[in-house]
Design an enzyme around this catalytic site. Structure first.
Site, PDB file in Angstrom:
ATOM      1  CB  SER A  36      -0.925   0.008   1.212  1.00  0.00           C
ATOM      2  OG  SER A  36      -1.891  -1.007   1.116  1.00  0.00           O
ATOM      3  CD  GLU A  37       0.068   4.088   2.074  1.00  0.00           C
ATOM      4  OE1 GLU A  37      -0.936   4.683   1.638  1.00  0.00           O
ATOM      5  OE2 GLU A  37       0.018   3.250   2.980  1.00  0.00           O
ATOM      6  CB  THR A  38       7.364   1.925  -0.437  1.00  0.00           C
ATOM      7  OG1 THR A  38       6.822   0.638  -0.769  1.00  0.00           O
ATOM      8  CG2 THR A  38       8.861   1.793  -0.209  1.00  0.00           C
ATOM      9  CG  PHE A  48       6.754   7.149  -3.524  1.00  0.00           C
ATOM     10  CD1 PHE A  48       6.592   7.768  -4.751  1.00  0.00           C
ATOM     11  CD2 PHE A  48       7.708   7.639  -2.652  1.00  0.00           C
ATOM     12  CE1 PHE A  48       7.385   8.859  -5.109  1.00  0.00           C
ATOM     13  CE2 PHE A  48       8.510   8.715  -2.996  1.00  0.00           C
ATOM     14  CZ  PHE A  48       8.344   9.328  -4.229  1.00  0.00           C
ATOM     15  CG  HIS A  60       0.281   1.845   6.898  1.00  0.00           C
ATOM     16  ND1 HIS A  60      -0.044   2.228   5.621  1.00  0.00           N
ATOM     17  CD2 HIS A  60       1.179   0.819   6.775  1.00  0.00           C
ATOM     18  CE1 HIS A  60       0.630   1.484   4.759  1.00  0.00           C
ATOM     19  NE2 HIS A  60       1.380   0.624   5.424  1.00  0.00           N
TER      20      HIS A  60
END
Length: 302
Positions: free
Chosen positions: A46-48, A66, A77
């Site tokens: 979902s995100e980095t 991102f 999160h």
């Protein structure tokens, strides 16, 4: 060939393989933006997060966040997970507060011990919540969610606490579980609009608990397991809407439940407090578990 160290965490959970997975790159100071985006797409979480160069101020780091398809100015999160990682790596001076500089501005984070050991991370949103009308009606909302129109409790609206979401209130938590997102309807009516992410929710029998799901196809996320930014926007919106109905301004503690439908149960705590003159300030809190450490090999041709 360049080697990059990264860690993965499960965020907004106290159990491994629950919550929302997150990757954090800790030695990617000089990476170009397009490479960060390619890495996020490669990992497909979902995100980095990519940590920037540590500030000369104690416990202060710039971060960039991102999704597989775009950069975000703020996300819940990644904020909680990055803070917990810095603590687990012993990179923090625990006598000083932690601040992450995100696209929306500085986000201060505190740690609090919890019963039976461990701790939670708590952050204060850099943007106070706002609510505005949307152009969608209950019939369109029902079509989007493949539900009967009577399950839509009220008109959809837009809530924003750093990132805007189309909020759809449902009558019962079971309706939230039964919703089937209509991606074709989304593509025809919401894709390319100012607000593309959709959050659906229902207040539980315990009025302080809320069942929520979030869909973000424009960011490459069919359904998100845990969305702190949506939880913040929702909790702020509920306080604003209650004030509009009752004329009362008061603090609210809420627990947001998310992710069960996709096998990753998540628990997002929120606290909303009224400001002196008008409006509210929102805090989000939760736990995080360190899962893995890895090396990403970046070819020199990238």
């Amino acid at each position: 060939m360049q080697s990059l160290t990264y860690y993965t965490l499960d965020v907004f959970t106290h159990t491994q393989f629950g919550g929302n997975p997150l990757a954090v790159f800790t030695d990617a100071v000089n990476l170009p933006t397009h490479v960060m985006q390619q890495i996020a797409k490669e990992l497909n979480l979902s995100e980095t997060v990519f940590l920037g160069e540590k500030s000369s101020i104690t416990n202060r780091w710039p971060v960039r966040i991102f999704t597989p398809d775009r950069e975000l100015p703020f996300a819940g999160h990644p904020t909680i997970g990055t803070a917990c990682l810095l603590r687990e790596l012993s990179w923090l001076d625990m006598s000083s507060p932690l601040v992450l500089d995100e696209g929306v501005g500085p986000v201060p984070i505190e740690f609090e011990p919890i019963e039976h050991g461990g701790y939670i991370a708590r952050f204060q949103c850099a943007v106070d919540p706002i609510v505005e009308a949307s152009k969608y009606d209950q019939h369109q909302a029902a079509t989007l969610l493949s539900l009967d129109e009577q399950t839509i409790a009220d008109l959809p609206y837009i809530a924003d606490c750093g990132i805007p979401f189309l909020m759809i209130p449902l009558t019962h938590p079971k309706d939230v579980e039964n919703a089937v997102f209509n991606f074709n309807f989304w593509a025809d009516h919401l894709k390319g609009e100012r607000v593309e992410d959709v959050c659906i929710y229902a207040v539980c029998s315990d009025k302080n608990d809320v069942k929520m799901r979030m869909f973000a196809p424009a960011s490459g996320i069919a359904e998100d397991p845990a969305t702190g930014s949506a939880a913040a926007a929702l909790s702020g919106a509920l306080a604003l809407r209650e004030e509009q109905k009752t004329g009362q301004r008061k603090s609210h503690n809420r627990m947001i439940y998310q992710g069960t439908e996709i096998g990753r149960p998540s628990y997002i705590g929120t606290f909303v407090k009224p400001l002196e003159s008008s409006g509210y300030r929102v805090e989000v809190f939760g736990q995080s578990l360190l899962v893995s450490q890895g090396t990403f090999y970046l070819q020199s041709t990238v």
